[in-house]
Motif scaffolding. Structure first.
Motif, PDB file in Angstrom:
ATOM      1  N   ARG A  85       0.741  -1.423   0.225  1.00 14.61           N
ATOM      2  CA  ARG A  85      -0.037  -0.158  -0.198  1.00 14.61           C
ATOM      3  C   ARG A  85       0.850   1.118   0.098  1.00 14.61           C
ATOM      4  NH1 ARG A  85      -4.958   0.200   4.079  1.00 14.61           N
ATOM      5  NH2 ARG A  85      -5.759  -1.293   2.437  1.00 14.61           N
ATOM      6  N   TYR A  97      -4.656  10.540  -0.425  1.00 19.97           N
ATOM      7  CA  TYR A  97      -5.303   9.282  -0.822  1.00 19.97           C
ATOM      8  C   TYR A  97      -4.190   8.210  -0.833  1.00 19.97           C
ATOM      9  CZ  TYR A  97      -2.714  11.389  -4.984  1.00 19.97           C
ATOM     10  OH  TYR A  97      -1.899  11.858  -5.702  1.00 19.97           O
ATOM     11  N   GLU A  98      -4.630   6.996  -1.266  1.00 12.90           N
ATOM     12  CA  GLU A  98      -3.801   5.669  -1.210  1.00 12.90           C
ATOM     13  C   GLU A  98      -3.997   4.862  -2.442  1.00 12.90           C
ATOM     14  OE1 GLU A  98      -6.368   2.561   1.531  1.00 12.90           O
ATOM     15  OE2 GLU A  98      -5.610   4.460   2.388  1.00 12.90           O
ATOM     16  N   ARG A  99      -3.183   3.881  -2.562  1.00 15.46           N
ATOM     17  CA  ARG A  99      -3.153   2.856  -3.570  1.00 15.46           C
ATOM     18  C   ARG A  99      -2.660   1.744  -3.325  1.00 15.46           C
ATOM     19  NH1 ARG A  99      -1.400   3.548 -10.277  1.00 15.46           N
ATOM     20  NH2 ARG A  99      -2.041   1.415 -10.649  1.00 15.46           N
ATOM     21  N   ASP A 100      -3.288   0.404  -3.467  1.00 14.32           N
ATOM     22  CA  ASP A 100      -3.018  -0.851  -3.134  1.00 14.32           C
ATOM     23  C   ASP A 100      -2.267  -1.359  -4.574  1.00 14.32           C
ATOM     24  OD1 ASP A 100      -3.464  -0.548  -0.449  1.00 14.32           O
ATOM     25  OD2 ASP A 100      -5.439  -1.720  -0.963  1.00 14.32           O
ATOM     26  N   LEU A 141       1.104   8.352  -7.333  1.00 13.48           N
ATOM     27  CA  LEU A 141       1.274   7.167  -7.259  1.00 13.48           C
ATOM     28  C   LEU A 141       0.948   6.360  -8.368  1.00 13.48           C
ATOM     29  CD1 LEU A 141      -0.595   6.976  -3.686  1.00 13.48           C
ATOM     30  CD2 LEU A 141       1.832   7.166  -4.298  1.00 13.48           C
ATOM     31  N   GLU A 142       1.002   6.729  -9.496  1.00 16.43           N
ATOM     32  CA  GLU A 142       0.747   5.945 -10.702  1.00 16.43           C
ATOM     33  C   GLU A 142       1.988   5.145 -11.135  1.00 16.43           C
ATOM     34  OE1 GLU A 142       0.150   9.072 -13.588  1.00 16.43           O
ATOM     35  OE2 GLU A 142      -2.155   9.786 -12.929  1.00 16.43           O
TER      36      GLU A 142
END
Length: 408
Positions: A85, A97-100, A141-142
């Motif tokens: 994460r 925001y977040e990204r898994d 986060l891309e």
């Protein structure tokens, strides 16, 4: 007559008093405003989650062009390994925001921000093939880079080299060897070598337990660069868990031997020549040396470095050492205390303790990573347990003025 004059003077007197008080308050307000740091100069943030029982394993934090990115492992329902994460944090420490990343597991630090493309890089593992993968993400986060590194299994630690490439420590379960490799930004293999752990087949089980966090004794894997072309890693080698120096030749150039997993080093930082700042352990005991001469060209033992136990430090604590430079230069040792605080010890160039700082009071805190920020702040990543039960990620930014207040 006298009473009337007094009566008419009272409103004027009240007005005069108000003006005097106003003039006294104005400079006080402005002096307070001048003394207060900017909103983003210092903060301690705890990041909540709607899932109360979720568990985290923070890995590292990197400062980007518009804030911070936190890399953490997190529990997965479909795998026993930790998932990946990424949390995007703004300049003032606020969650955005977040990204898994669902295709990979067991994220490995250290994270690295490449100034030329503004991407942040780290290693992880393919859960099917067990091969290492280099991942690069933008400040938003891309994912920009997903480079599978064929032939290198079980990534354990990484570091950034002076030439901008990566050093990766990994383990080959087929040959039972620890691998140390130089990897380019595109994920290509540049060079390296592998070294036997000696006879025995229990190392893979220990590594898997390390990944699963199934023990209170995490293995202190780390690696780094002494100078261009000269490297080190802390890991399995020749029957023990040792600090190994190598120039990628078939035989290590030097070894500081541990005693299985009962004694060894938790962190080192090169100073000059063969001098290093050292954090080590013997069973439950821990020690710190602001400067120690290590045999980079021969065989020695970590047991000989032990000066005595630092009773405050928690047994089997994670530890890191960084170089901090502001007006002066310090070696900062970060670890955990038995009282479940994060402890920072500041050693000056003479090897003396110039100050210390503790993070945590009512809630228990755990330590994950420490870095120096662009504005000479410190970024300390870890977790805390809210209400003594719910584990949450914390990021503490200490402004340089706050750091100076902790120094002698």
């Amino acid at each position: 007559m006298c009473t009337n004059q007094t009566y008419h003077l009272l409103p004027r007197l009240r007005s005069l008093i108000k003006k005097i008080l106003f003039l006294m308050v104005i400079p006080f307000i402005f002096s307070c405003a001048d003394d207060e740091p900017a909103l983003s100069a210092s903060f301690l943030k705890i990041y909540d989650d709607s899932n109360l029982d979720v568990s985290y394993k923070p890995i590292d934090v990197v400062e980007t062009v518009d804030g911070f990115i936190i890399l953490t492992g997190t529990e997965l329902s479909k795998s026993d390994f930790m998932g990946i994460r990424l949390l995007k944090i703004d300049e003032e420490g606020n969650y955005e925001y977040e990204r898994d990343l669902d295709d990979y597991v067991v994220p490995v630090g250290k994270m690295y921000l490449n100034e030329s493309d503004s991407n942040s890089y780290f290693f992880a593992m393919n859960p099917t093939s067990l091969e290492a993968v280099l991942i690069g993400v933008t400040p938003q986060l891309e994912v920009q880079t997903e480079a599978l590194i064929g032939g290198l299994n079980y990534p354990l630690s990484s570091a950034v080299l002076s030439n901008g490439n990566f050093l990766l420590q990994s383990y080959d379960p087929l040959t039972q060897e620890t691998e140390i490799s130089e990897i380019a930004l595109d994920g290509s293999y540049v060079g390296g070598n592998s070294y036997s752990i000696g006879p025995g087949d229990d190392v893979e089980a220990e590594i898997i337990n390390h990944y699963l966090n199934a023990t209170e004794r995490p293995l202190p894997f780390f690696c780094g660069e002494v100078s261009a072309g000269n490297y080190y890693f802390n890991g399995f080698y020749n029957y023990s868990f040792s600090l190994v120096f190598t120039d990628f030749a078939d035989t290590p150039s030097g070894v500081v031997q541990g005693q299985a997993s009962n004694a060894g080093l938790r962190a080192v930082m090169p100073l000059s020549g063969s001098d290093f700042a050292v954090a080590g352990f013997q069973f439950d005991a821990n020690f710190q040396l602001a400067s120690a001469s290590l045999s980079t060209g021969g065989i020695s033992s970590s047991v000989d470095l032990f000066p005595g136990n630092m009773a405050e430090i928690k047994p089997y604590t994670p530890a890191q050492i960084i170089n901090y430079t502001d007006s002066d230069t310090y070696s900062i040792f970060a670890c955990e205390t038995k009282g479940r605080q994060i402890l920072l010890n500041f050693y000056n160039s003479s090897g003396e303790v110039s100050g210390m700082h503790r993070i945590g009071y009512l809630n228990p805190f755990t330590f994950a990573s420490i870095k120096q920020g662009r504005d000479n702040s410190l970024l300390i990543l870890g977790t805390t347990f809210v209400a003594g039960r719910f584990e949450r990620i914390t990021l503490n930014k200490m402004a340089s003025s706050e750091i100076a207040g902790n120094l002698n």
